[in-house]
Design a protein around this motif. Structure first.
Motif, PDB file in Angstrom:
ATOM      1  N   ASN A  87      10.559 -26.616  35.089  1.00  0.00           N
ATOM      2  CA  ASN A  87       9.168 -27.806  35.111  1.00  0.00           C
ATOM      3  C   ASN A  87       9.600 -27.548  36.702  1.00  0.00           C
ATOM      4  N   THR A 141       5.481 -32.599  38.749  1.00  0.00           N
ATOM      5  CA  THR A 141       5.681 -33.669  37.446  1.00  0.00           C
ATOM      6  C   THR A 141       4.492 -34.405  38.459  1.00  0.00           C
ATOM      7  N   ARG A 142       3.877 -35.750  37.148  1.00  0.00           N
ATOM      8  CA  ARG A 142       3.011 -36.780  37.716  1.00  0.00           C
ATOM      9  C   ARG A 142       3.904 -37.599  38.222  1.00  0.00           C
ATOM     10  N   LEU A 187       1.872 -43.140  38.245  1.00  0.00           N
ATOM     11  CA  LEU A 187       1.726 -41.536  37.691  1.00  0.00           C
ATOM     12  C   LEU A 187       0.816 -41.213  38.470  1.00  0.00           C
ATOM     13  N   ASP A 219       1.513 -31.830  35.350  1.00  0.00           N
ATOM     14  CA  ASP A 219       2.139 -32.307  36.409  1.00  0.00           C
ATOM     15  C   ASP A 219       2.840 -31.303  37.921  1.00  0.00           C
TER      16      ASP A 219
END
Length: 333
Positions: free
Chosen positions: A57, A60-61, A80, A86
């Motif tokens: 991945n 991201t948050r 976040l 994400d």
């Protein structure tokens, strides 16, 4: 015919033989000229590459500042995005720039293989022996990989015109400094947070991370900042760097067989074989090694585990073959 199952095959023939080996040896020395000594040597050197990297991945948050540092609330928690996905790209520069930890720390390594064999045929005697030594450095950081040595000796002896004796012995020794069947080191690096410098999780004294005044007291500090990984995983490099492991396997395969034909219609066969395995695992942690949960010095530890397996088989057979009234009758006992 030699049959090795599972780890026994890998200990003699490498990782390609992890599922077992069926080794068929033809008549030894049949292609050697009388009174001729044959010496064969082979050396191979190369590089074990990583042909494919699984995708990871890249979003991201977490939210980041313009300088590439992570945004934290007043109580030190990650800030976040409101999106449930994400979909925030990692920064490409700054203290929390994106790092593919697997590609960064795992790398290709060298391997070598050296073999030498000697064969001799003289009269009713065939003699063959061989020695091989190989090393594969693996791909994990701080580990030396696998070392393996094998020695083989085969002798065939004719006793007059009616009897034959054959003996064979193989000894193998294998050493690893990482558990051969473990995947922990690989997965830990893949699961490690991509926004942290695993070598210096809190920065260095000359360049600490923003908001931190304390720096890690040793390289590869085991406890990572809480904001770097919500699962609170320890630093995967710490165990690879600080632990001392040794996995040793020694295996001895031996056999002796013979046959005697006193008359043309009677034959006696006998053989004996043995398979002896000694496996030792040692895991040592020095006193004062930091705890992976608290980061404080611990008591250390030493674990030794030894396995010894011995198996053998033997056979004695008599076969009588006689022609009665143009019909063949054969009986084995």
């Amino acid at each position: 015919i030699e049959v090795l199952k599972g780890a026994a095959g890998a200990s003699f023939y490498g990782s390609n033989a992890a599922n077992g080996v069926i080794n068929i040896t033809t008549k030894r020395g049949a292609d050697l000229a009388e009174n001729h000594l044959s010496i064969t040597a082979h050396t191979e050197y190369g590089n074990s590459d990583i042909p494919h990297w699984p995708a990871v991945n890249t979003g991201t948050r977490n939210q980041f500042n313009a300088d590439g540092s992570i945004q934290l609330s007043s109580n030190g928690n990650n800030i976040l995005s409101s999106s449930p996905f994400d979909d925030t790209p990692y920064p490409t520069s700054g203290p929390n720039a994106y790092r593919n930890q697997a590609k960064l720390w795992m790398s290709s390594n060298n391997y070598y293989n050296n073999d030498v064999s000697v064969g001799l045929r003289r009269g009713n005697t065939n003699f063959n022996t061989s020695y091989s030594s190989d090393h594969n450095g693996g791909i994990l950081p701080f580990k030396k990989g696998q070392f393996r040595q094998n020695v083989r000796l085969n002798i065939d002896q004719g006793v007059g015109a009616k009897a034959n004796l054959s003996a064979s012995v193989t000894y193998g020794n294998q050493n690893n400094d990482f558990a051969p069947n473990s995947s922990t080191g690989f997965f830990d690096l893949y699961q490690a947070s991509p926004i942290i410098d695993l070598a210096h999780p809190y920065g260095t004294a000359a360049n600490p991370l923003p908001g931190f005044t304390a720096t890690d007291s040793s390289k590869y500090f085991p406890v990572l900042p809480a904001w770097s990984d919500v699962n609170a995983r320890p630093n995967p490099l710490f165990d690879l760097f600080s632990s001392s492991q040794n996995f040793n396997r020694q295996r001895l395969l031996g056999s002796i067989s013979g046959n005697w034909r006193p008359v043309d219609w009677l034959r006696f066969d006998a053989n004996y074989g043995t398979d002896r395995l000694s496996a030792t695992e040692q895991d040592y942690t020095a006193r004062g090694t930091l705890s992976t949960t608290s980061g404080t010095p611990g008591q250390g530890g030493l674990r030794n585990y030894t396995t010894n397996d011995i198996s053998w088989n033997s056979m004695l057979r008599a076969t009588a073959t006689k022609l009665y009234r143009s019909q063949l009758s054969s009986t084995g006992v």
